[in-house]
Design a protein around this motif. Structure first.
Motif, PDB file in Angstrom:
ATOM      1  N   ARG A 189     -19.340  37.503  13.691  1.00 45.85           N
ATOM      2  CA  ARG A 189     -19.867  36.465  14.585  1.00 45.85           C
ATOM      3  C   ARG A 189     -18.880  36.358  15.742  1.00 45.85           C
ATOM      4  O   ARG A 189     -17.670  36.247  15.510  1.00 45.85           O
ATOM      5  N   TYR A 191     -17.782  34.683  19.517  1.00 47.01           N
ATOM      6  CA  TYR A 191     -17.925  33.767  20.639  1.00 47.01           C
ATOM      7  C   TYR A 191     -17.888  34.561  21.942  1.00 47.01           C
ATOM      8  O   TYR A 191     -17.112  35.514  22.079  1.00 47.01           O
ATOM      9  N   ASN A 244     -21.906  31.055  24.062  1.00 48.17           N
ATOM     10  CA  ASN A 244     -22.896  31.628  23.154  1.00 48.17           C
ATOM     11  C   ASN A 244     -22.158  32.305  22.001  1.00 48.17           C
ATOM     12  O   ASN A 244     -20.958  32.542  22.071  1.00 48.17           O
ATOM     13  N   THR A 245     -22.896  32.582  20.932  1.00 47.33           N
ATOM     14  CA  THR A 245     -22.390  33.473  19.892  1.00 47.33           C
ATOM     15  C   THR A 245     -23.358  34.623  19.695  1.00 47.33           C
ATOM     16  O   THR A 245     -24.568  34.503  19.928  1.00 47.33           O
ATOM     17  N   GLU A 247     -24.149  37.658  16.692  1.00 49.39           N
ATOM     18  CA  GLU A 247     -23.863  38.158  15.345  1.00 49.39           C
ATOM     19  C   GLU A 247     -24.247  39.627  15.248  1.00 49.39           C
ATOM     20  O   GLU A 247     -25.296  40.042  15.757  1.00 49.39           O
ATOM     21  N   ASN A 262     -27.807  31.614  20.830  1.00 53.16           N
ATOM     22  CA  ASN A 262     -27.144  30.456  20.226  1.00 53.16           C
ATOM     23  C   ASN A 262     -26.378  29.677  21.287  1.00 53.16           C
ATOM     24  O   ASN A 262     -25.140  29.600  21.248  1.00 53.16           O
ATOM     25  N   PRO A 265     -23.557  26.876  19.909  1.00 47.97           N
ATOM     26  CA  PRO A 265     -23.142  27.390  18.602  1.00 47.97           C
ATOM     27  C   PRO A 265     -22.184  26.468  17.864  1.00 47.97           C
ATOM     28  O   PRO A 265     -21.515  25.619  18.471  1.00 47.97           O
ATOM     29  N   ASP A 266     -22.124  26.664  16.562  1.00 47.74           N
ATOM     30  CA  ASP A 266     -21.200  25.913  15.718  1.00 47.74           C
ATOM     31  C   ASP A 266     -19.777  26.045  16.261  1.00 47.74           C
ATOM     32  O   ASP A 266     -19.291  27.153  16.516  1.00 47.74           O
TER      33      ASP A 266
END
Length: 316
Positions: A189, A191, A244-245, A247, A262, A265-266
């Motif tokens: 994942r 960033y 954004n992220t 994966e 995303n 994102p988290d």
């Protein structure tokens, strides 16, 4: 004084750390705070040079607020017009055009017709669809998930046509994608900040949420990390996301972009860990300051991706 605002909801670690980090840098003429809204009049400026958006995907009022702010010159991160238009199936389609590997994916109509429609509303669709061709193209097992949205909501792993149709019956009016499963050796994942700064994190989506970010993972080949880094930038520069992220699932040495829409994102310290949290706070704070310094009052200060800019130039 140029103000940097952050618009957020329930999250409680990243927003305050971001504000503190911006202000701790003591950049002359720049300050950060939570966005404050007491009324929203059409066509009037927000008072912010930059706004980091962490919540408008859930609160439609905020999306309207941000579009008006952008119209009046605020650099909104991420661009609210593009975020409103974007979705995951288009992301995959665009990836195929810029040289980023993605799993084989098809878009499917909702199982139930949308409200205020009838059987005549969808008569351009073949009935039945070419299910045999679809299943042959994607294969099983596969993942079945909404073409927009996030947070692992309404995501299914299906193992056969029978399993697929059983899950399809549960999806109501959701428009769904059926996507090839990539059986991976490594998973990342990443960033992406300001289409320039990248943080590659080892990640295991099979674990409980709090344990997915891998600490002290195995050593990785530099060539693989370089490819992932390059693909993160390709995708975000094409899409125009400042925050954004992305994966990636790695199969046979090839990173396949699995999820890269995303825009909020988290970033919670309790899930991503202290090291990743320190990185994202610093990178986001530095980006926001750069954008505040570059901000020109009343101008279009949004980031637009290469896809939009290229097509707009061709229209002219």
């Amino acid at each position: 004084m140029k103000k940097i605002g952050i618009l957020f909801g329930q999250e409680d670690t990243f927003p305050w750390a971001f504000i503190d980090r911006v202000n701790a840098k003591n950049v002359p003429g720049i300050t950060a705070e939570p966005v404050k809204i007491d009324q929203l009049r059409q066509g009037e400026p927000s008072g912010y040079a930059v706004i980091i958006d962490r919540i408008s995907q859930d609160i439609e009022f905020y999306r309207g607020y941000l579009k008006n702010a952008a119209l009046n010159g605020t650099a909104v991160i991420n661009n609210p017009f593009w975020w409103s238009a974007d979705e995951k199936f288009f992301n995959n389609c665009l990836a195929t055009k810029i040289g980023v590997a993605v799993p084989k994916t098809v878009l499917l109509p909702s199982k139930e017709r949308p409200n205020d429609t009838n059987e005549r509303s969808m008569r351009n669709l073949a009935y039945p669809l070419d299910w045999e061709g679809i299943f042959e193209y994607v294969g099983f097992p596969a993942f079945f998930k909404p073409f927009s949205g996030g947070g692992w909501k309404n995501v299914y792993r299906v193992t056969s046509p029978e399993d697929f149709f059983e899950k399809y019956a549960e999806t109501g009016q959701l428009v769904m994608m059926l996507q090839e499963e990539v059986v991976f050796k490594e998973y990342f994942r990443c960033y992406s900040i300001d289409c320039r700064d990248v943080r590659i994190m080892q990640y295991d989506p099979r674990q409980p949420h709090h344990a997915r970010y891998v600490r002290n993972g195995p050593a990785l080949e530099q060539a693989l990390l370089d490819r992932v880094h390059e693909d993160v930038l390709k995708l975000n520069r094409a899409l125009g996301y400042d925050f954004n992220t992305v994966e990636f699932a790695v199969r046979d040495g090839v990173p396949y972009a699995i999820d890269f829409c995303n825009p909020a994102p988290d970033a919670d310290v309790h899930s991503i860990g202290e090291d990743n949290f320190a990185w994202i706070v610093e990178a986001a704070a530095s980006m926001a300051i750069r954008k505040a310094q570059a901000h020109v009052e009343g101008r279009n200060n949004l980031t637009w991706g290469e896809f939009v800019r290229t097509y707009a130039a061709e229209v002219r």
